[in-house]
Each structure stands twice: as C-alpha cells, then as structure tokens.
Write a protein that holds these residues in place. Structure first.
Motif, PDB file in Angstrom:
ATOM      1  N   ILE A   3       0.794  -1.238   0.018  1.00  0.00           N
ATOM      2  CA  ILE A   3       0.102   0.137   0.098  1.00  0.00           C
ATOM      3  C   ILE A   3       0.719   1.235  -0.173  1.00  0.00           C
ATOM      4  O   ILE A   3       0.459   2.142  -0.551  1.00  0.00           O
ATOM      5  CB  ILE A   3      -0.748  -0.132   1.213  1.00  0.00           C
ATOM      6  N   ASN A   4       1.894   1.187   0.563  1.00  0.00           N
ATOM      7  CA  ASN A   4       2.722   2.460   0.874  1.00  0.00           C
ATOM      8  C   ASN A   4       3.631   2.640  -0.314  1.00  0.00           C
ATOM      9  O   ASN A   4       3.912   3.938  -0.973  1.00  0.00           O
ATOM     10  CB  ASN A   4       3.778   2.225   2.054  1.00  0.00           C
ATOM     11  N   THR A   5       4.217   1.772  -1.136  1.00  0.00           N
ATOM     12  CA  THR A   5       5.030   2.097  -2.312  1.00  0.00           C
ATOM     13  C   THR A   5       4.583   1.395  -3.726  1.00  0.00           C
ATOM     14  O   THR A   5       5.048   1.871  -4.631  1.00  0.00           O
ATOM     15  CB  THR A   5       6.298   1.070  -2.170  1.00  0.00           C
ATOM     16  N   ASN A   6       3.342   0.736  -3.562  1.00  0.00           N
ATOM     17  CA  ASN A   6       2.635   0.353  -4.954  1.00  0.00           C
ATOM     18  C   ASN A   6       3.628  -0.735  -5.498  1.00  0.00           C
ATOM     19  O   ASN A   6       3.104  -1.078  -6.633  1.00  0.00           O
ATOM     20  CB  ASN A   6       2.405   1.376  -5.928  1.00  0.00           C
TER      21      ASN A   6
END
Length: 73
Positions: A3-6
């Motif tokens: 979720i944070n870095t895709n």
C-alpha cells in the motif's frame, strides 16, 4: 501490492490437503484433535482406539463456528 510503495510481489498458492479431526472444548478453549475415522453411520463416526480423545470430551458439533484456540463461553 504494498500500500505504501505500490510495489507488487509475486506469490504462489500451494496445494492444500484436508485433515480429519474434531474440535474439543474441555477447558473453555477450542482445541483441534486429529482422528482417524474407521466407519461412519448417519451422524456418528467410529474412530481408531489410540486417538487423543477421551470418553467425556466435549466435542464441538459445528466446526465452522470455531477456530483453533478460540475461547468458548
């Protein structure tokens, strides 16, 4: 997907196997015990004599309503 870095990570699904057993609730906690079923008749099952069940064990009849180590009230 992170979720944070895709970022995406490849994963694989391993084959699963079913284990025959019952949940007991002797001390207020659901515990899974593996059993070997010899014969079934209607709703009853005859299991091998050297299994981990005892005569007065409280067997949970609907296993879909419990999980391992769940506290039973």
């Amino acid at each position: 997907i992170d979720i944070n870095t895709n970022e995406t990570t490849a994963v694989s699904v391993l084959p699963t196997d079913t284990i025959k057993g019952v949940y007991t609730a002797n001390r207020g906690i659901a515990e899974f015990r593996i059993v070997t079923i010899i014969k079934t008749v209607d709703d009853f099952a005859l299991i091998q004599n050297d299994e981990e069940l005892n005569v007065y064990d409280n067997i949970i009849l609907d296993s879909s309503k419990v999980t391992e180590n769940q506290i039973i009230y």
